[in-house]
Design a protein around this motif. Structure first.
Motif, PDB file in Angstrom:
ATOM      1  N   THR A  40       0.834  -1.207   0.000  1.00 30.74           N
ATOM      2  CA  THR A  40       0.000   0.000   0.000  1.00 30.74           C
ATOM      3  C   THR A  40       0.865   1.252   0.000  1.00 30.74           C
ATOM      4  O   THR A  40       0.568   2.220  -0.707  1.00 30.74           O
ATOM      5  N   SER A  41       1.938   1.245   0.770  1.00 27.07           N
ATOM      6  CA  SER A  41       2.848   2.396   0.790  1.00 27.07           C
ATOM      7  C   SER A  41       3.510   2.612  -0.561  1.00 27.07           C
ATOM      8  O   SER A  41       3.642   3.757  -1.025  1.00 27.07           O
TER       9      SER A  41
ATOM     10  N   ALA B  81       2.250   1.725  -3.399  1.00 26.40           N
ATOM     11  CA  ALA B  81       1.199   2.213  -4.298  1.00 26.40           C
ATOM     12  C   ALA B  81       0.995   3.714  -4.110  1.00 26.40           C
ATOM     13  O   ALA B  81       0.841   4.459  -5.090  1.00 26.40           O
ATOM     14  N   ALA B  82       1.022   4.179  -2.871  1.00 23.59           N
ATOM     15  CA  ALA B  82       0.888   5.617  -2.615  1.00 23.59           C
ATOM     16  C   ALA B  82       2.065   6.382  -3.197  1.00 23.59           C
ATOM     17  O   ALA B  82       1.896   7.451  -3.791  1.00 23.59           O
ATOM     18  N   ARG B  83       3.244   5.836  -3.051  1.00 18.81           N
ATOM     19  CA  ARG B  83       4.442   6.483  -3.618  1.00 18.81           C
ATOM     20  C   ARG B  83       4.351   6.569  -5.138  1.00 18.81           C
ATOM     21  O   ARG B  83       4.648   7.606  -5.734  1.00 18.81           O
TER      22      ARG B  83
ATOM     23  N   ALA C 188       1.622   6.580  -6.915  1.00 15.31           N
ATOM     24  CA  ALA C 188       0.563   7.524  -7.267  1.00 15.31           C
ATOM     25  C   ALA C 188       1.055   8.959  -7.157  1.00 15.31           C
ATOM     26  O   ALA C 188       0.699   9.809  -7.986  1.00 15.31           O
TER      27      ALA C 188
ATOM     28  N   CYS D 292      -7.074   4.612  -6.728  1.00 17.16           N
ATOM     29  CA  CYS D 292      -6.397   3.326  -6.507  1.00 17.16           C
ATOM     30  C   CYS D 292      -5.729   3.281  -5.140  1.00 17.16           C
ATOM     31  O   CYS D 292      -5.796   2.264  -4.440  1.00 17.16           O
ATOM     32  N   VAL D 293      -5.099   4.360  -4.755  1.00 20.61           N
ATOM     33  CA  VAL D 293      -4.436   4.398  -3.441  1.00 20.61           C
ATOM     34  C   VAL D 293      -5.469   4.339  -2.324  1.00 20.61           C
ATOM     35  O   VAL D 293      -5.291   3.621  -1.332  1.00 20.61           O
TER      36      VAL D 293
ATOM     37  N   ALA E 182      -5.660   1.339   0.352  1.00 20.48           N
ATOM     38  CA  ALA E 182      -5.631   1.573   1.800  1.00 20.48           C
ATOM     39  C   ALA E 182      -6.840   0.929   2.475  1.00 20.48           C
ATOM     40  O   ALA E 182      -6.721   0.340   3.558  1.00 20.48           O
TER      41      ALA E 182
ATOM     42  N   LEU F  52      -2.024   0.958 -11.144  1.00 21.03           N
ATOM     43  CA  LEU F  52      -1.113   2.101 -10.982  1.00 21.03           C
ATOM     44  C   LEU F  52       0.093   2.031 -11.925  1.00 21.03           C
ATOM     45  O   LEU F  52       0.690   3.046 -12.229  1.00 21.03           O
TER      46      LEU F  52
END
Length: 108
Positions: free
Chosen positions: A35-36, A38-40, A42, A54-55, A59, A106
């Motif tokens: 998840t982290s 994916a956030a990075r 994004a 998606c993020v 989450a 992503l």
């Protein structure tokens, strides 16, 4: 003398419950890392609605998996833990597949 499969024999779980708890914790940590990442990704890809959605969904899937894992970790702390319910197994598998799908979305 009661045999090992006799109902009168006390159960000695050994280290199996601890290994199970550690496995759930490792899997939860792996989901948190995914998840982290994916956030990075994004944040690097831009601020469009699709990466942020998606993020957010990743989450949410991680939080759902965290809930399933926490319940299971508590359940295996008793001497005779119940089997993992099909509903909980489906939820854990669904969260894992959702994280993979959001990660794949992503990278496009």
């Amino acid at each position: 003398m009661p045999g090992p499969s006799s109902p009168a024999a006390p159960r000695d779980p050994g280290l199996q419950p601890e290994r199970t708890r550690l496995a759930w914790r490792r899997t939860t940590l792996a989901c948190a890392v995914a998840t982290s990442l994916a956030a990075r990704q994004a944040l690097r890809a831009g601020t469009g609605p699709v990466p942020l959605l998606c993020v957010a969904l990743a989450a949410l899937a991680w939080l759902c998996f965290l809930g399933v894992a926490a319940r299971r970790i508590r359940a295996v702390s008793v001497p005779r833990p119940p089997a993992l319910s099909p509903r909980a197994a489906a939820a854990a598998a669904g969260c894992t597949l959702a994280l993979a799908a959001f990660g794949a979305a992503l990278t496009r």
